[in-house]
Design a protein around this motif. Sequence first.
Motif, PDB file in Angstrom:
ATOM      1  N   ALA A 378       0.821  -1.215   0.000  1.00 20.53           N
ATOM      2  CA  ALA A 378       0.000   0.000   0.000  1.00 20.53           C
ATOM      3  C   ALA A 378       0.854   1.264   0.000  1.00 20.53           C
ATOM      4  N   LYS A 379       2.030   1.188   0.611  1.00 19.48           N
ATOM      5  CA  LYS A 379       2.894   2.368   0.693  1.00 19.48           C
ATOM      6  C   LYS A 379       3.406   2.828  -0.660  1.00 19.48           C
ATOM      7  N   GLY A 381       1.426   2.510  -3.370  1.00 18.40           N
ATOM      8  CA  GLY A 381       0.236   2.764  -4.172  1.00 18.40           C
ATOM      9  C   GLY A 381      -0.541   1.559  -4.604  1.00 18.40           C
ATOM     10  N   ASP A 383      -3.006  -0.333  -3.727  1.00 22.44           N
ATOM     11  CA  ASP A 383      -4.069  -0.414  -2.733  1.00 22.44           C
ATOM     12  C   ASP A 383      -5.315   0.287  -3.267  1.00 22.44           C
ATOM     13  N   TRP A 384      -6.475  -0.069  -2.704  1.00 16.29           N
ATOM     14  CA  TRP A 384      -7.701   0.639  -3.038  1.00 16.29           C
ATOM     15  C   TRP A 384      -7.760   1.955  -2.265  1.00 16.29           C
ATOM     16  N   ASP A 385      -8.549   2.879  -2.815  1.00 20.64           N
ATOM     17  CA  ASP A 385      -8.665   4.195  -2.180  1.00 20.64           C
ATOM     18  C   ASP A 385      -9.582   4.176  -0.970  1.00 20.64           C
ATOM     19  N   ASP A 386     -10.549   3.269  -0.951  1.00 20.26           N
ATOM     20  CA  ASP A 386     -11.478   3.196   0.172  1.00 20.26           C
ATOM     21  C   ASP A 386     -11.861   1.737   0.428  1.00 20.26           C
ATOM     22  N   PHE A 433      -7.939  -2.093   6.582  1.00 21.16           N
ATOM     23  CA  PHE A 433      -8.698  -0.876   6.312  1.00 21.16           C
ATOM     24  C   PHE A 433      -9.450  -0.387   7.544  1.00 21.16           C
TER      25      PHE A 433
END
Length: 489
Positions: A378-379, A381, A383-386, A433
């Motif tokens: 995720a660091k 990018g 990853d999903w935004d939400d 999340f």
Amino acid sequence: MGITIVGLGPGSFKHITLETWELLNGNGPLLLRTAKHPCVDTLKARGVSFSSFDYLYEQAEDFASLYQQIAAAVIEKAKQGQDIVYAVPGSPLVAEKTVELISAQAREAGVSFTIIPAMSFLEILYTRLGVDPISGVTIVDAADLALLPPDLVTGLIITQVYSRQVASDAKLALMDCFGDEYQVTVVRHLGLPEEQITKIMLFELDRLNGIDHLTSVYVPHRPARSKLFSLDPVVDVMARLRSPGGCVWDIEQTHLSLRRYIVEEVYEVLEAIELADGVKLCEELGDLLLQIVFHARLAEESGGFTMQDVVDTVTEKMVRRHPHVFGKITVRDAAEVVVNWDQIKKQEKAGERIGVLDGIPIGLPTLMAAYKLQAKAAKVGFDWDDIGPVWDKIAEELGELKEAAALPEAERAQKTEDELGDVLFAVVNLARFMGIDPETALNRTNNKFRRRFNYIEAKLKEQGIAWENTILADLDVLWEEAKKKEIAG
């Protein structure tokens, strides 16, 4: 030939003992360490002849050399065949360096010496301030304050605070241990008509007027603190267990053989936290610490590192990674602390970690490993935004798991294992999340299951019912009963 050492008392002539007065009136030479003493004018008025070493004070570079010169001069006089009376302020055995030097040199030179008891300023101080020395008092020259232990809990009397500069140095040394606003008592000219006793805050010590050679400071004792923290007891026990004649089992262990135990201890710590049991947590943290000490001992025996290296390394790391606390960097919130931490960690590990996913231990529990893999991805990018697509992904993976479960038996085993792993991986992503540690969450559920199942087992035993004589519906009733008791508790 011989030397008789007497004390002139704390100040007033009335504090000189009768034995000392008779010696002062003797026929032999009377040498005063200094004539700057309140009773000296009375000695002159009563016709007592003497000489002093005040002339050496102006020549000496420091007090150490001054006291050496005085001691040497007294010994030399005695060697000339004269019976010397050497008089010092106060008592000869209280904060009197020249007496210590003369005693040592007299023994070496074969010169006899006698020390006559005398009253010191301490007796007056105890009386004026209501201090009972049996409760504990440390007496120190202002020049030796740096030698005091930081955990001193007795009352403290500081002598030879003879100038504003000395008072300033003493203040700075004491504030490190007692703080700026610790109340102290400054005493001047004790036992004399102009006696002064002043209570002040420590930071005011060098602001007083009239500081001179008859000034001392009393620092009252602090409430006893708990014993300083030390790892020495457990480190020493482990060394004994591993030494020849120690425990056979402990001697046989290696880093590899101990792996399972450190994992077990971590989970027992987690259980104690889950139970909110402080006594158990204390015990389990001790067991976990023992494992750390055990590994450090093995490393020390092989020349790798010591327990002190472990402590020093993590201390240096924490200081280095918290520049907003130990340096000049400022942060707005906890999120910025994490960003700084990651940047510093990345700099530290430069060269060691090339890939994005490097640095995740292979032996981590699988849920924890999945969490860390996703967090690292995720660091950069990936990853999903939400959280929305995460729910969809779980539903997708569950659908694929159902499809795999419907496959012919020859294909089912491998496929369902793969799909179940994908479901678990997606659930871990959901936990990330939500800001929940999946390992901790599952451990909490495991402990909850254990408690409720134990309740059912205890109830069946209480009712004399065997497991094989129960049905699931009855067990569900007991399960709900256990659940309600937990919620009520």
